[in-house]
Design an enzyme around this catalytic site. Structure first.
Site, short mmCIF file in Angstrom:
data_model
loop_
_atom_site.label_atom_id
_atom_site.label_comp_id
_atom_site.label_asym_id
_atom_site.label_seq_id
_atom_site.Cartn_x
_atom_site.Cartn_y
_atom_site.Cartn_z
N THR A 1 17.44 -1.08 -4.61
CA THR A 1 17.98 -1.57 -5.89
C THR A 1 16.90 -1.81 -6.93
OG1 THR A 1 17.92 -3.81 -4.97
CG2 THR A 1 20.02 -2.66 -4.85
N GLY A 2 15.64 -1.66 -6.55
CA GLY A 2 14.56 -1.82 -7.53
C GLY A 2 14.47 -0.61 -8.45
N LYS B 1 21.84 -7.86 -1.76
CA LYS B 1 22.55 -6.90 -2.62
C LYS B 1 23.54 -6.06 -1.82
CE LYS B 1 20.22 -7.75 -6.52
NZ LYS B 1 19.06 -7.00 -7.01
N GLU C 1 1.58 0.40 -2.66
CA GLU C 1 0.13 0.18 -2.60
C GLU C 1 -0.15 -1.32 -2.65
OE1 GLU C 1 -1.37 2.50 -5.91
OE2 GLU C 1 -0.09 1.52 -7.34
N TYR D 1 -0.13 17.01 -4.03
CA TYR D 1 0.65 17.80 -5.00
C TYR D 1 -0.20 18.96 -5.53
CZ TYR D 1 2.59 13.00 -5.48
OH TYR D 1 3.06 11.74 -5.27
N GLU E 1 -11.20 12.51 1.61
CA GLU E 1 -12.01 11.96 0.54
C GLU E 1 -13.12 11.09 1.12
OE1 GLU E 1 -8.59 10.20 -1.44
OE2 GLU E 1 -9.30 8.20 -0.92
N HIS F 1 -23.08 -4.72 6.59
CA HIS F 1 -23.46 -3.56 7.40
C HIS F 1 -22.43 -3.25 8.47
CE1 HIS F 1 -27.48 -3.85 5.65
NE2 HIS F 1 -27.36 -5.16 5.82
#
Lengths: 290, 379
Positions: free
Chosen positions: A17-18, A43, A98, A159, A209, A247
């Protein structure tokens, strides 16, 4: 064929519902995903995009036969919702949000492992099987059906790689975002194993990465178990070095997660290391992938 | 968020970890006063948030007030790895019989907390870990089981230590583990943990890095809310909710993800130099991208701007409106190249083009950077 999502996957959306939950439910439905329900405590009884909303995960599972869940729950509530979802018997969970505290992720991962639940994230764009369905936020226009698997630590770069391949008429079997946090719910090697076993996948791209040791550890798995061609790109060569303190991380890992270290480990495992994303098209052509 | 050593030492002291007598000084007369109270000789330690501070000349000793004046003045007017030294910690100089190491972190690969110890503490600990791994021992803590002191005792016994040291060291480890839990620390570390001639322990240094994602839960327990970001542009980035890193080049960058931002920097870096790294995360709105433009344009000598965004979770058509509003209000003259793909991409392209933005519609960032290079050339 694909990994993680197939015709039997029935998805509930938590936090449906957000603002983001409802928008993404729209896109998932439009892509053909079987979104069978949503959960937002308080909800229950309403609908979003024609999908019934429930107060609890248990109820949603009982009423809809859902076996997978995708999260758009605010970071502070994710741990609670995640444990509830596991207790309701859901076996595949994608955690999109996140900024979830590491302490919470540690608990989530521990409980998921204990209960045999396959979970991805946090900070993941999710999973997309081109032409079939998706759990998460991947924008459909960049993907095309085919036989190359993609695993990416970064959402946006998943993507980018899919887009470059699609423009070169190379399709994807499944695209998986493993999440960008320091601790993720599933390691890279676990996802590679699924692609190795998948009959619909002929080659795999790893998009990594700088930082951590996922790629170094995956290199060991690739050397031992992977027979399909693997290419890898590691972002972050020109990134400024963090003002690192302490460290303990470096001592535990024995490396500092540099681009060079990762490339070296992957190359030693027989992986073709791409210096720039665009080279992925030539790699696919060389291995006759489509 | 990294705490300063003096802040972390205060926290360590509160839970009963033995720490040196000390005081913080922002000026030479303060340093003199603290040293007078403690008694000479003293250590003077630059309070900067960088690793390898000792090897970079940030830790000195002074045996007399005259020597202290000279050393304190030198430190307070210096920079360590580019960070200005605003405060120094003045503390008692311990007599060292031995230097130990203890650190607690979360091992990303196993997803578990890990306690690391060594009998060879000090500034070269990482080299020791590589050259003599037998001098390092570590133990992972099962999240569902938790930490118990026997685990530390077992660990220390592996290093072949005597029971007296095992007992006192285990006590420190337990206290440090509680700090790691309570402050949601990604790193909590004592290096060196000094063994005094009388056999007692003293935490001569303290590292504490709190998980940024947990700040709202642990802020109540933190010493203060002093601003830890030195760079004003980076501070502004934090205020508007994006990750901004100031760099030395002249190509401004806005990206909608960390990986995409890093790849963009790598590709720009082949022929040009990025002026910044900026990553919006999943919260793009028209206002946010307006503020991002404002932020990256604060650098006076930009030659071009590159916008690299995907419409997955982000409404990129909204973001484009913010960029266009900035361009029109500020009459921006330098070229702006945008690659924006995903949900509502066609609409986004039209909005960008209405303000003269060069839109690239191919997926490969390399193609967009080719276009940028054509427009501004190398330098």
């Amino acid at each position: 064929m694909s990994i993680l999502i197939d015709d039997s996957t029935r998805v509930i959306v938590q936090g449906i519902t957000g603002r983001i939950g409802s928008t993404q439910t729209h896109w998932m439905l439009e892509y053909g995903t079987k979104v069978v329900g949503g959960v937002t405590p308080g909800k229950g009884g309403s609908t979003v995009e024609g999908v019934p909303v429930f107060d609890s995960v248990k109820e949603a599972v009982q009423e809809t036969g859902a076996n997978a869940s995708v999260f758009f729950v605010p970071a502070a509530f994710v741990l609670d919702a995640f444990l509830e979802t596991i207790d309701a018997g859901v076996k595949l969970i994608v955690v999109v949000p996140e900024h979830i505290p590491v302490k919470d992720v540690v608990k989530m991962r521990s409980y998921a492992n204990e209960k045999g639940v396959f979970a991805l994230g946090p900070t993941t764009p999710g999973i997309l099987v081109p032409g079939k369905g998706k759990m998460g936020i991947m924008p459909a226009s960049l993907f095309a059906p085919g036989r190359v698997g993609i695993i990416s630590r970064s959402g946006t770069l998943s993507y980018e790689f899919a887009g470059i391949l699609s423009e070169s008429n190379v399709g994807q079997s499944t695209v998986v975002g493993m999440g960008a946090d320091p601790v993720v719910l599933r390691n890279l090697a676990d996802i590679l194993e699924l692609f190795q076993e998948d009959e619909g996948t002929d080659g795999v791209i790893v998009v990594g990465e700088v930082g951590g040791e996922q790629e170094e550890k995956a290199a060991g798995f690739i050397a031992r178990k992977m027979t399909k061609p693997v290419a890898a790109y590691i972002a972050g060569r020109h990134s400024p070095q963090g003002k690192r303190m302490g460290h303990a991380g470096a001592i535990v890992r024995g490396t500092t997660g540099t681009v060079d270290g990762k490339q070296e480990a992957l190359r030693a495992a027989g992986v073709e290391v791409l210096q720039s994303p665009i080279h992925v098209a030539e790699w696919a052509k060389k291995h006759n992938l489509r | 968020m990294r705490l300063h050593e003096y802040e972390a030492l205060d926290i360590f002291e509160q839970v009963g970890i033995p720490v040196p007598r000390r005081g913080v000084a922002g000026a030479m007369h303060e340093a003199l006063q603290v040293a007078g109270e403690i008694g000479y000789p003293v250590m003077l330690k630059a309070q900067v948030l960088v690793g390898g501070r000792g090897l970079a000349g940030g830790i000195k000793t002074a045996s007399t007030p005259d020597e202290l004046k000279e050393v304190a003045e030198g430190l307070l007017s210096s920079e360590i790895k580019g960070m200005p030294v605003r405060k120094i910690l003045v503390c008692e100089k311990a007599e060292i019989a031995k230097e130990l190491y203890v650190g607690i972190t979360v091992d990303g690969y196993s997803g578990k907390p890990v306690i690391v110890v060594s009998t060879e503490g000090g500034v070269r600990i990482e080299e020791t870990a590589k050259a003599s791994p037998e001098k390092i021992a570590s133990i992972h803590i099962e999240p569902s089981f938790g930490y118990y002191p026997y685990q530390a005792r077992t660990l220390l016994r592996m290093l072949g230590l005597k029971q007296q040291l095992i007992t006192s060291w285990t006590d420190v480890i337990g206290k440090l583990y509680n700090i790691a839990l309570r402050y949601e620390a990604l790193i909590s570390e004592i290096n060196p943990l000094v063994v005094l001639p009388n056999g007692g322990l003293l935490a001569v240094d303290a590292v504490l890095e709190v998980d940024d994602s947990a700040l709202s839960r642990v802020r109540f327990a933190l010493p203060d809310r002093v601003d830890r970001i030195e760079n004003p542009l980076e501070r502004r980035g934090r205020e508007i909710g994006v990750t901004y890193v100031d760099l030395e080049g002249d190509i401004g960058l806005i990206s909608s993800g960390a990986g995409l931002g890093m790849a963009s920097m790598d590709i720009i870096g082949e022929r040009m130099k990025p002026a910044n790294f900026l990553e919006t995360g999943g919260g793009i709105t028209a206002d946010l991208l307006y503020r991002c433009m404002e932020l990256i344009m604060m650098k006076p000598d930009l030659r071009a701007v590159f916008i690299n965004v995907y419409g997955g979770i982000n409404p990129i058509h909204e973001g484009a409106k913010g960029v266009v509003r900035y361009i029109q209000e500020h009459n921006v003259k330098i070229p702006i190249v945008a690659k924006a793909l995903g949900n509502r991409q066609e609409e986004t392209w039209e909005i960008f083009r209405s303000a003269g933005v060069h839109v690239v519609t191919e997926a490969a960032t390399e193609k967009a950077i080719d276009r940028l290079y054509e427009l501004v050339g190398g330098n």
